[in-house]
Scaffold this motif. Structure first.
Motif, PDB file in Angstrom:
ATOM      1  N   GLU A 236       0.813  -1.204   0.000  1.00 30.71           N
ATOM      2  CA  GLU A 236       0.000   0.000   0.000  1.00 30.71           C
ATOM      3  C   GLU A 236       0.856   1.268   0.000  1.00 30.71           C
ATOM      4  N   GLY A 237       2.165   1.102   0.238  1.00 28.13           N
ATOM      5  CA  GLY A 237       3.067   2.245   0.208  1.00 28.13           C
ATOM      6  C   GLY A 237       2.825   3.256   1.298  1.00 28.13           C
ATOM      7  N   ASN A 238       2.363   2.803   2.451  1.00 27.89           N
ATOM      8  CA  ASN A 238       2.063   3.749   3.529  1.00 27.89           C
ATOM      9  C   ASN A 238       3.188   3.908   4.537  1.00 27.89           C
ATOM     10  N   GLY A 239       4.347   3.379   4.219  1.00 26.75           N
ATOM     11  CA  GLY A 239       5.506   3.566   5.089  1.00 26.75           C
ATOM     12  C   GLY A 239       5.750   2.426   6.054  1.00 26.75           C
ATOM     13  N   SER A 240       4.751   1.587   6.341  1.00 32.01           N
ATOM     14  CA  SER A 240       4.951   0.460   7.253  1.00 32.01           C
ATOM     15  C   SER A 240       5.660  -0.675   6.523  1.00 32.01           C
ATOM     16  N   THR A 241       6.460  -1.427   7.253  1.00 31.60           N
ATOM     17  CA  THR A 241       7.250  -2.487   6.627  1.00 31.60           C
ATOM     18  C   THR A 241       7.340  -3.703   7.541  1.00 31.60           C
ATOM     19  N   LEU A 242       7.672  -4.829   6.937  1.00 29.45           N
ATOM     20  CA  LEU A 242       8.094  -6.003   7.685  1.00 29.45           C
ATOM     21  C   LEU A 242       9.619  -6.007   7.697  1.00 29.45           C
ATOM     22  N   ILE A 243      10.212  -6.491   8.786  1.00 24.91           N
ATOM     23  CA  ILE A 243      11.667  -6.526   8.906  1.00 24.91           C
ATOM     24  C   ILE A 243      12.147  -7.973   8.867  1.00 24.91           C
ATOM     25  N   VAL A 244      13.128  -8.236   8.002  1.00 18.77           N
ATOM     26  CA  VAL A 244      13.763  -9.549   7.929  1.00 18.77           C
ATOM     27  C   VAL A 244      15.199  -9.397   8.410  1.00 18.77           C
ATOM     28  N   GLU A 245      15.634 -10.279   9.293  1.00 19.63           N
ATOM     29  CA  GLU A 245      16.983 -10.202   9.851  1.00 19.63           C
ATOM     30  C   GLU A 245      17.780 -11.454   9.507  1.00 19.63           C
ATOM     31  N   ARG A 246      19.076 -11.273   9.294  1.00 22.63           N
ATOM     32  CA  ARG A 246      19.962 -12.403   9.025  1.00 22.63           C
ATOM     33  C   ARG A 246      21.399 -11.997   9.361  1.00 22.63           C
ATOM     34  N   LYS A 247      22.104 -12.847  10.093  1.00 23.04           N
ATOM     35  CA  LYS A 247      23.504 -12.588  10.409  1.00 23.04           C
ATOM     36  C   LYS A 247      24.401 -13.117   9.294  1.00 23.04           C
ATOM     37  N   GLY A 248      25.537 -12.432   9.102  1.00 25.13           N
ATOM     38  CA  GLY A 248      26.512 -12.893   8.134  1.00 25.13           C
ATOM     39  C   GLY A 248      26.110 -12.583   6.700  1.00 25.13           C
ATOM     40  N   THR A 249      26.839 -13.177   5.755  1.00 31.23           N
ATOM     41  CA  THR A 249      26.601 -12.937   4.336  1.00 31.23           C
ATOM     42  C   THR A 249      25.250 -13.508   3.912  1.00 31.23           C
ATOM     43  N   ALA A 250      24.459 -12.666   3.261  1.00 35.23           N
ATOM     44  CA  ALA A 250      23.142 -13.096   2.801  1.00 35.23           C
ATOM     45  C   ALA A 250      22.663 -12.174   1.693  1.00 35.23           C
ATOM     46  N   SER A 251      21.712 -12.670   0.910  1.00 39.60           N
ATOM     47  CA  SER A 251      21.072 -11.858  -0.119  1.00 39.60           C
ATOM     48  C   SER A 251      19.576 -11.813   0.160  1.00 39.60           C
ATOM     49  N   PHE A 252      19.005 -10.628  -0.041  1.00 42.35           N
ATOM     50  CA  PHE A 252      17.572 -10.415   0.163  1.00 42.35           C
ATOM     51  C   PHE A 252      17.003  -9.835  -1.132  1.00 42.35           C
ATOM     52  N   VAL A 253      16.101 -10.561  -1.771  1.00 47.51           N
ATOM     53  CA  VAL A 253      15.516 -10.084  -3.027  1.00 47.51           C
ATOM     54  C   VAL A 253      14.007 -10.258  -2.968  1.00 47.51           C
ATOM     55  N   THR A 254      13.278  -9.185  -3.302  1.00 49.13           N
ATOM     56  CA  THR A 254      11.817  -9.211  -3.299  1.00 49.13           C
ATOM     57  C   THR A 254      11.282  -8.989  -4.703  1.00 49.13           C
ATOM     58  N   SER A 255      10.339  -9.840  -5.110  1.00 49.89           N
ATOM     59  CA  SER A 255       9.565  -9.624  -6.336  1.00 49.89           C
ATOM     60  C   SER A 255       8.145  -9.279  -5.928  1.00 49.89           C
ATOM     61  N   GLY A 256       7.585  -8.187  -6.493  1.00 52.60           N
ATOM     62  CA  GLY A 256       6.260  -7.757  -6.079  1.00 52.60           C
ATOM     63  C   GLY A 256       5.427  -7.211  -7.212  1.00 52.60           C
ATOM     64  N   ASP A 257       4.115  -7.062  -6.928  1.00 58.68           N
ATOM     65  CA  ASP A 257       3.171  -6.593  -7.947  1.00 58.68           C
ATOM     66  C   ASP A 257       2.848  -5.114  -7.836  1.00 58.68           C
ATOM     67  N   TYR A 258       3.509  -4.411  -6.916  1.00 54.97           N
ATOM     68  CA  TYR A 258       3.140  -3.022  -6.618  1.00 54.97           C
ATOM     69  C   TYR A 258       4.085  -2.006  -7.254  1.00 54.97           C
ATOM     70  N   GLN A 259       4.938  -2.443  -8.149  1.00 53.60           N
ATOM     71  CA  GLN A 259       5.790  -1.548  -8.925  1.00 53.60           C
ATOM     72  C   GLN A 259       5.689  -1.922 -10.401  1.00 53.60           C
ATOM     73  N   ARG A 260       5.910  -0.937 -11.280  1.00 49.93           N
ATOM     74  CA  ARG A 260       5.882  -1.162 -12.729  1.00 49.93           C
ATOM     75  C   ARG A 260       4.567  -1.807 -13.164  1.00 49.93           C
ATOM     76  N   TYR A 261       3.466  -1.153 -12.861  1.00 51.87           N
ATOM     77  CA  TYR A 261       2.150  -1.655 -13.230  1.00 51.87           C
ATOM     78  C   TYR A 261       1.324  -0.548 -13.865  1.00 51.87           C
ATOM     79  N   TYR A 262       0.236  -0.943 -14.528  1.00 48.24           N
ATOM     80  CA  TYR A 262      -0.710   0.032 -15.049  1.00 48.24           C
ATOM     81  C   TYR A 262      -2.130  -0.491 -14.844  1.00 48.24           C
ATOM     82  N   ILE A 263      -3.095   0.419 -14.903  1.00 48.82           N
ATOM     83  CA  ILE A 263      -4.505   0.063 -14.754  1.00 48.82           C
ATOM     84  C   ILE A 263      -5.132   0.040 -16.137  1.00 48.82           C
ATOM     85  N   ALA A 264      -5.799  -1.072 -16.473  1.00 43.93           N
ATOM     86  CA  ALA A 264      -6.342  -1.262 -17.814  1.00 43.93           C
ATOM     87  C   ALA A 264      -7.843  -0.967 -17.860  1.00 43.93           C
ATOM     88  N   ASP A 265      -8.354  -0.908 -19.085  1.00 47.35           N
ATOM     89  CA  ASP A 265      -9.762  -0.576 -19.286  1.00 47.35           C
ATOM     90  C   ASP A 265     -10.713  -1.706 -18.903  1.00 47.35           C
TER      91      ASP A 265
END
Length: 359
Positions: A236-265
């Motif tokens: 919803e882009g209202n500033g609230s977030t979930l926090i994920v924690e991990r010690k040491g070397t790690a990668s965090f990647v998110t795929s989502g539907d709330y960016q690069r979208y358009y509304i169709a007819d």
């Protein structure tokens, strides 16, 4: 007397080492490629040393952007656009980084039974055209269009790894079908983040973060031995977030539907992650976040798991972890709160249901 002098010299060297206090520095570039930002954070002894690391990162990001670009040509560079332009004509000699990235993409294509398919360039190009048009319409207060089923099926027919010939010995790539093209949007940024992180490690960086357009790769453990903390954005882009924690070397990647979208007819919202089973944007979740050591793996799996129903995605992760016990994968799914999932690993957060793997 010599022993005393040596002892004093050793004490002086130790004192000098202790006086070098490590500080954390960071910088961001928004003009270095992949149509996104790259942010680098390194804990080191000086601003000058950090600036050196930052320039190494920017140079590598710009280089990889040129190699993986499907829209532009560059003097003296054979890139993905070159390969696509030469489809059905000739093999193209390319840099090793392109070969490496294609091999990773093929591995996850096989692993996911075709869910991650970078050969769907023709299909993704159709959606790119309608999405860009839809964004222009939205800017004028109008609604975009939806491609027809026939147009999508015709484009999807122009895909398949049987048309891609990768010659590891001669560093060439040949697309033997002129209507097939490559699009590496589902893996390129994660691959780039991993390359840059390893480059920094090779130059002596032991504590740091590479963030390539939201594809986050950490290096080592923080000075205070606390875990790295990464935010999962609220759709919803209202500033609230979930926090994920991990010690040491790690990668965090998110795929989502709330960016690069358009509304169709037709009243629906269409984003950029296409499900190869339906030829339409995947609609199972709002986002999937993957946590695992390798950023290229995290990017590939986040795209793949986003297009799969929860049960199938969890089965794929379980299979991967059984076969790769030294580089385990964790996942967080974010979906509508009324979504029914058979697991105890879940919580409701606002309008959303958050589901996560056992760890």
């Amino acid at each position: 007397m010599k022993k005393i002098v040596v002892f004093i010299m050793v004490l002086s060297l130790l004192a000098g080492c202790q006086s070098k206090k490590l500080e954390t520095y960071s910088n961001t570039s928004i003009t270095s490629g992949f149509d996104t930002f790259i942010s680098i954070q390194v804990t080191t002894e000086s601003q000058e040393k950090f600036d050196e690391y930052f320039q190494i990162s920017i140079d590598k990001f710009e280089e990889l952007n040129k190699y993986f670009d499907i829209y532009h040509t560059y003097d003296g560079v054979n890139n993905l656009k070159t390969i696509n332009d030469q489809a059905g004509i000739a093999a193209v000699e390319v840099d090793q980084s392109i070969i490496d990235m294609l091999n990773v993409a093929k591995e996850f294509y096989d692993y996911s039974d075709g869910e991650l398919d970078i050969t769907m360039g023709a299909l993704l190009q159709v959606w790119h055209k309608y999405r860009e048009e839809g964004l222009l319409y939205m800017g004028e207060g109008e609604l975009g269009r939806v491609p027809s089923t026939e147009e999508l099926e015709k484009a999807k027919a122009c895909s398949g790894w049987e048309y891609i010939e990768v010659d590891d010995e001669n560093n060439t790539v040949f697309i033997n079908n002129p209507c097939v093209s490559l699009d590496v949007g589902g893996i390129a940024k994660g691959f780039a983040a991993e390359v840059i992180a390893k480059e920094l490690e090779s130059h002596g960086v032991t504590i740091g973060v590479v963030n390539a357009g939201g594809n986050t790769r950490t290096i080592g453990t923080k000075q205070d031995d606390k875990p790295w903390r990464v935010q999962i954005e609220n759709p919803e882009g209202n500033g609230s977030t979930l926090i994920v924690e991990r010690k040491g070397t790690a990668s965090f990647v998110t795929s989502g539907d709330y960016q690069r979208y358009y509304i169709a007819d037709d009243g629906n919202i269409y984003h950029h992650i296409i499900d190869p089973r339906t030829n339409f944007p995947a609609d199972h979740f709002h986002s999937v976040t993957i946590i695992t050591p390798n950023s290229a793996v995290a990017d590939a799996l986040s795209t793949t798991i986003f297009t799969l129903p929860y049960e199938e995605g969890l089965a794929l992760i379980t299979k991967y972890n059984e076969e790769h016990p030294d580089t385990p994968v964790s996942a967080v799914w974010l979906m509508d709160a009324n979504h029914e999932v058979e697991t105890n690993n879940k919580l409701v957060a606002g309008n959303y249901l958050c589901v996560y793997t056992e760890d």
